[in-house]
Design a protein around this motif. Structure first.
Motif, PDB file in Angstrom:
ATOM      1  N   ASP A 195       1.160   3.384  -3.118  1.00  0.00           N
ATOM      2  CA  ASP A 195       0.109   4.327  -3.511  1.00  0.00           C
ATOM      3  C   ASP A 195       0.484   5.774  -3.208  1.00  0.00           C
ATOM      4  O   ASP A 195      -0.075   6.701  -3.808  1.00  0.00           O
ATOM      5  CB  ASP A 195      -1.204   3.984  -2.802  1.00  0.00           C
ATOM      6  N   ARG A 205       0.817  -1.214   0.000  1.00  0.00           N
ATOM      7  CA  ARG A 205       0.000   0.000   0.000  1.00  0.00           C
ATOM      8  C   ARG A 205       0.852   1.266   0.000  1.00  0.00           C
ATOM      9  O   ARG A 205       0.413   2.315  -0.486  1.00  0.00           O
ATOM     10  CB  ARG A 205      -0.928   0.008   1.211  1.00  0.00           C
ATOM     11  N   ILE A 226      -3.565  -2.123  -8.899  1.00  0.00           N
ATOM     12  CA  ILE A 226      -4.878  -2.657  -8.532  1.00  0.00           C
ATOM     13  C   ILE A 226      -4.625  -4.046  -7.963  1.00  0.00           C
ATOM     14  O   ILE A 226      -4.164  -4.948  -8.673  1.00  0.00           O
ATOM     15  CB  ILE A 226      -5.809  -2.724  -9.752  1.00  0.00           C
ATOM     16  N   ASP A 268      -8.348  -4.353  -4.123  1.00  0.00           N
ATOM     17  CA  ASP A 268      -8.842  -3.184  -4.861  1.00  0.00           C
ATOM     18  C   ASP A 268      -9.889  -3.616  -5.878  1.00  0.00           C
ATOM     19  O   ASP A 268      -9.824  -3.271  -7.056  1.00  0.00           O
ATOM     20  CB  ASP A 268      -7.681  -2.476  -5.558  1.00  0.00           C
TER      21      ASP A 268
END
Length: 358
Positions: free
Chosen positions: A96, A93, A105, A142
């Motif tokens: 991101d 994560r 994704i 996701d």
């Protein structure tokens, strides 16, 4: 500010003369004031999509953040700016928050039967627990969940299906209830009908497609990601296991021999085909250009193979391409990639979030 001019491929047949990157986003309207402009000339595609790779994973399991960053950077530097991570035990994560790394994704962690997948990769469970684990990964991912649909059964000495139909149906229904799509690793023939009839959305590899199951996939709208650069490894895998599992080895060779015919027949039947490499397990990252070329060798028209890694793939994943106001994620090439997809291996300029990278 960046001014890109030449052939802007906003779609397979939508060629525009120029675009501008202002504030990290695409516009086709010339800005009223244009200072400090960098002009790039060439043929422009949306950032490429690797629809099946694994960031944070190598052949032995989860990797360090440093290695995961190197994997993501490798993808970026070949123009793959949108990745569908088809299963990883690592928490990525933090990527991101990095404007200089591709968008990811995630499908959460693989879900496999006990002792029926690569060690250290997956949640290894039994059918009564499948719904609960699918719900867990649907919430963590996701919008995707990844099942291992078949794998070698050592007692049988060959590939066999991992999940009973009723368990798969209940698990897929739960994922859909939570707003996630479900995909599955499947090499062989046996698991495909049950998974499609259970409501699956996509199948990875799909080397086991036959004349009987191809129409079913087309009717139900189930996509495939063939990962042909990975399927190329089947003969070596078969040779390595010949002594212990001769049936499995023979099966893998047969699947490999008909790989191109399988993908071509799927495309001809109207099944959506997307480009993915399976990088991050046993394969290096940065292979998406080679996968597009493999799709062409399998018989897809060049524009269809390009769409499998650009316009079509982005639409399937719900992400914009070269749209007005979209994040400026694009790749510039010297020549028209529709004429020769091999140009994808040599990008002139990569722009991610409006900034030149690589």
């Amino acid at each position: 500010m960046v001014h890109v001019k030449g052939g802007v491929l906003a779609g397979p047949d939508d060629v525009r003369d120029e675009l501008w990157v202002v504030g990290g986003r695409i516009t086709y309207d010339r800005p009223a004031t244009a200072r400090d402009v960098r002009t790039v000339t060439g043929w422009v595609l949306p950032g490429l999509v690797d629809a099946h790779c694994h960031v944070g994973l190598d052949a032995h399991g989860p990797v360090s953040a440093e290695t995961a960053e190197r994997q993501a950077r490798t993808e970026r530097d070949v123009g793959a700016l949108l990745l569908r991570d088809a299963g990883s035990p690592s928490d990525t994560r933090w990527i991101d928050d990095r404007d200089d790394l591709p968008k990811i994704i995630r499908a959460g962690r693989h879900i496999a039967r006990t002792r029926r997948y690569i060690r250290n990769y997956a949640h290894e469970i039994e059918p009564p627990d499948l719904v609960a684990y699918v719900a867990r990964e649907a919430r963590r991912g996701d919008g995707w969940v990844k099942l291992v649909g078949d794998w070698i059964d050592r007692a049988e000495g060959d590939l066999t299906a991992c999940w009973p139909r009723d368990a798969a149906r209940a698990a897929i229904a739960e994922a859909h209830r939570l707003g996630a799509r479900v995909t599955a690793h499947c090499f062989a023939e046996e698991s495909l009908r049950d998974l499609v009839e259970a409501g699956i959305d996509c199948v990875e590899h799909a080397t086991g497609l036959t004349e009987e199951t191809i129409p079913l996939f087309a009717e139900r709208g189930v996509a495939i990601v063939p990962t042909l650069v990975n399927i190329a490894t089947f003969p070596d895998l078969a040779a390595g296991a010949e002594g212990r599992y001769p049936r499995w080895s023979d099966h893998m060779r047969r699947l490999h021999r008909r790989r191109y015919a399988t993908v071509r027949a799927a495309h001809d039947a109207g099944i959506a085909v997307y480009a993915g490499t399976d990088a991050g397990g046993g394969l290096a990252h940065g292979l998406v250009a080679g996968e597009v070329l493999e799709l062409v060798r399998a018989g897809l028209p060049p524009v269809a193979a390009l769409s499998a890694a650009t316009w079509g793939a982005r639409a399937w994943l719900g992400r914009p391409g070269l749209d007005e106001g979209a994040p400026a994620d694009l790749v510039v090439y010297d020549t028209d990639p529709r004429a020769d997809v091999r140009v994808l291996a040599d990008p002139r300029q990569i722009v991610l979030n409006g900034r030149a990278v690589g």
